[in-house]
Design an enzyme around this catalytic site. Structure first.
Site, mmCIF file in Angstrom:
data_model
loop_
_atom_site.group_PDB
_atom_site.id
_atom_site.type_symbol
_atom_site.label_atom_id
_atom_site.label_comp_id
_atom_site.label_asym_id
_atom_site.label_seq_id
_atom_site.Cartn_x
_atom_site.Cartn_y
_atom_site.Cartn_z
ATOM 1 N N LYS A 259 0.820 -1.224 0.000
ATOM 2 C CA LYS A 259 0.000 0.000 0.000
ATOM 3 C C LYS A 259 0.856 1.278 0.000
ATOM 4 O O LYS A 259 2.069 1.228 0.274
ATOM 5 C CB LYS A 259 -0.937 -0.047 1.212
ATOM 6 C CG LYS A 259 -1.951 -1.203 1.154
ATOM 7 C CD LYS A 259 -2.902 -1.154 2.343
ATOM 8 C CE LYS A 259 -3.945 -2.257 2.257
ATOM 9 N NZ LYS A 259 -4.907 -2.200 3.395
ATOM 10 N N ASN B 267 -1.889 0.202 6.789
ATOM 11 C CA ASN B 267 -1.359 -1.058 7.328
ATOM 12 C C ASN B 267 -0.529 -1.848 6.305
ATOM 13 O O ASN B 267 -0.416 -3.065 6.391
ATOM 14 C CB ASN B 267 -2.483 -1.895 7.947
ATOM 15 C CG ASN B 267 -3.561 -2.242 6.944
ATOM 16 O OD1 ASN B 267 -3.443 -1.939 5.763
ATOM 17 N ND2 ASN B 267 -4.609 -2.885 7.415
ATOM 18 N N HIS C 82 -2.177 -5.551 1.510
ATOM 19 C CA HIS C 82 -3.479 -6.190 1.298
ATOM 20 C C HIS C 82 -3.246 -7.640 0.919
ATOM 21 O O HIS C 82 -2.275 -7.953 0.231
ATOM 22 C CB HIS C 82 -4.239 -5.503 0.146
ATOM 23 C CG HIS C 82 -5.421 -6.314 -0.331
ATOM 24 N ND1 HIS C 82 -6.641 -6.257 0.284
ATOM 25 C CD2 HIS C 82 -5.536 -7.233 -1.330
ATOM 26 C CE1 HIS C 82 -7.481 -7.094 -0.328
ATOM 27 N NE2 HIS C 82 -6.831 -7.699 -1.311
ATOM 28 N N GLU D 270 -10.161 -10.919 -7.451
ATOM 29 C CA GLU D 270 -9.228 -9.779 -7.358
ATOM 30 C C GLU D 270 -8.100 -9.890 -8.391
ATOM 31 O O GLU D 270 -7.691 -8.885 -8.975
ATOM 32 C CB GLU D 270 -8.644 -9.693 -5.940
ATOM 33 C CG GLU D 270 -9.682 -9.296 -4.890
ATOM 34 C CD GLU D 270 -9.139 -9.274 -3.474
ATOM 35 O OE1 GLU D 270 -9.900 -8.925 -2.563
ATOM 36 O OE2 GLU D 270 -7.940 -9.611 -3.261
ATOM 37 N N PHE E 207 -15.343 3.778 7.052
ATOM 38 C CA PHE E 207 -13.996 4.173 6.631
ATOM 39 C C PHE E 207 -13.802 4.112 5.118
ATOM 40 O O PHE E 207 -12.691 4.331 4.622
ATOM 41 C CB PHE E 207 -12.944 3.311 7.345
ATOM 42 C CG PHE E 207 -13.098 1.821 7.139
ATOM 43 C CD1 PHE E 207 -12.615 1.202 5.986
ATOM 44 C CD2 PHE E 207 -13.712 1.038 8.104
ATOM 45 C CE1 PHE E 207 -12.748 -0.159 5.792
ATOM 46 C CE2 PHE E 207 -13.850 -0.329 7.920
ATOM 47 C CZ PHE E 207 -13.366 -0.926 6.764
ATOM 48 N N ARG F 261 -2.062 -14.299 4.557
ATOM 49 C CA ARG F 261 -2.756 -13.623 5.663
ATOM 50 C C ARG F 261 -1.956 -13.778 6.959
ATOM 51 O O ARG F 261 -1.905 -12.864 7.788
ATOM 52 C CB ARG F 261 -4.170 -14.207 5.852
ATOM 53 C CG ARG F 261 -5.095 -14.059 4.659
ATOM 54 C CD ARG F 261 -5.670 -12.695 4.463
ATOM 55 N NE ARG F 261 -6.431 -12.219 5.582
ATOM 56 C CZ ARG F 261 -7.091 -11.055 5.571
ATOM 57 N NH1 ARG F 261 -7.055 -10.272 4.495
ATOM 58 N NH2 ARG F 261 -7.770 -10.655 6.608
ATOM 59 N N TYR G 167 -12.689 -1.892 -3.687
ATOM 60 C CA TYR G 167 -13.166 -1.953 -2.304
ATOM 61 C C TYR G 167 -14.691 -1.832 -2.196
ATOM 62 O O TYR G 167 -15.206 -1.485 -1.129
ATOM 63 C CB TYR G 167 -12.474 -0.882 -1.459
ATOM 64 C CG TYR G 167 -11.057 -1.268 -1.071
ATOM 65 C CD1 TYR G 167 -10.821 -2.339 -0.211
ATOM 66 C CD2 TYR G 167 -9.963 -0.575 -1.549
ATOM 67 C CE1 TYR G 167 -9.528 -2.696 0.151
ATOM 68 C CE2 TYR G 167 -8.662 -0.929 -1.194
ATOM 69 C CZ TYR G 167 -8.463 -1.995 -0.338
ATOM 70 O OH TYR G 167 -7.182 -2.351 0.024
ATOM 71 N N ARG H 225 2.590 -6.492 9.308
ATOM 72 C CA ARG H 225 1.881 -5.352 9.901
ATOM 73 C C ARG H 225 2.440 -4.993 11.273
ATOM 74 O O ARG H 225 2.503 -3.809 11.622
ATOM 75 C CB ARG H 225 0.381 -5.644 9.933
ATOM 76 C CG ARG H 225 -0.244 -5.477 8.542
ATOM 77 C CD ARG H 225 -1.624 -6.043 8.457
ATOM 78 N NE ARG H 225 -2.351 -5.600 7.270
ATOM 79 C CZ ARG H 225 -3.506 -6.119 6.875
ATOM 80 N NH1 ARG H 225 -4.072 -7.086 7.581
ATOM 81 N NH2 ARG H 225 -4.118 -5.672 5.793
ATOM 82 N N THR I 229 -5.379 -7.009 10.817
ATOM 83 C CA THR I 229 -5.668 -5.715 10.184
ATOM 84 C C THR I 229 -5.128 -4.561 11.022
ATOM 85 O O THR I 229 -4.504 -3.634 10.501
ATOM 86 C CB THR I 229 -7.199 -5.553 10.005
ATOM 87 O OG1 THR I 229 -7.708 -6.726 9.374
ATOM 88 C CG2 THR I 229 -7.525 -4.321 9.182
#
Ligand code: GDP
Length: 140
Positions: free
Chosen positions: A11, A114, A117, A128, A59, A87, A51, A104, A93
């Site tokens: 990100k 964070n 993704h 995706e 948010f 993950r 998203y 993270r 998260t």
């Protein structure tokens, strides 16, 4: 165990801090292989579409603004149980809840900024990946 693919993104908070290499090293260290990769800057429409599932969340607008604020590195990862493994190495998260040693825990600034993704299921991974890559860009 099954060989799987998942969508991963680094990100804008992480590209801004020049830590994409450190993050990719963690992913590769977890047994994941980058089989497609590109650095892009999303338009607002692209971020909104990606998203869309979060459209009703409070948010959502902030998240779209953040994800269009700078470049992102988009990648397809392949490996045994790639969705779950990614993950796991990403961590929770909220970085305050992320296990030690996860991306993270180490790099995220807060629950929004964070750093990474990762698809949350094999079904969403397929959706995706198809949204972000042409088949010809997945090169192994
Ligand atoms: P993920 O699968 O761990 O990325 O988490 P989610 O799918 O629940 O949320 C998607 C992204 O929205 C997260 O990675 C964060 O960047 C952002 N996000 C999630 N929860 C919050 C929140 O409570 N506040 C803010 N500002 N952003 C959030």
């Amino acid at each position: 165990m099954a060989l799987e693919r998942t969508l991963s993104m680094i990100k804008p908070d992480a590209t801004a801090r020049n830590i994409t290499g450190a993050i990719i090293a963690k992913l590769e260290g977890a047994g994941l292989r980058v089989i497609a990769q590109k650095r892009v800057k999303w338009s607002e429409a692209q971020a909104q579409k990606f998203y869309e599932v979060h459209k009703e969340r409070p948010f959502y607008n902030d998240l779209v603004a953040f994800m269009t604020s700078g470049p992102i590195v988009m990648q397809v990862l392949e490996g045994e149980d790639a969705v779950a493994r990614n993950r796991e190495v990403m961590g929770a998260t909220n970085p305050q809840e992320a296990d030690e040693g996860t991306i993270r825990a180490e790099f995220a600034e807060n629950i929004e900024r964070n750093s990474v993704h990762g698809s949350d299921s094999a079904e969403n991974a397929a959706i995706e990946i198809a949204l972000c890559f042409d088949e010809s860009e997945i090169v192994g």
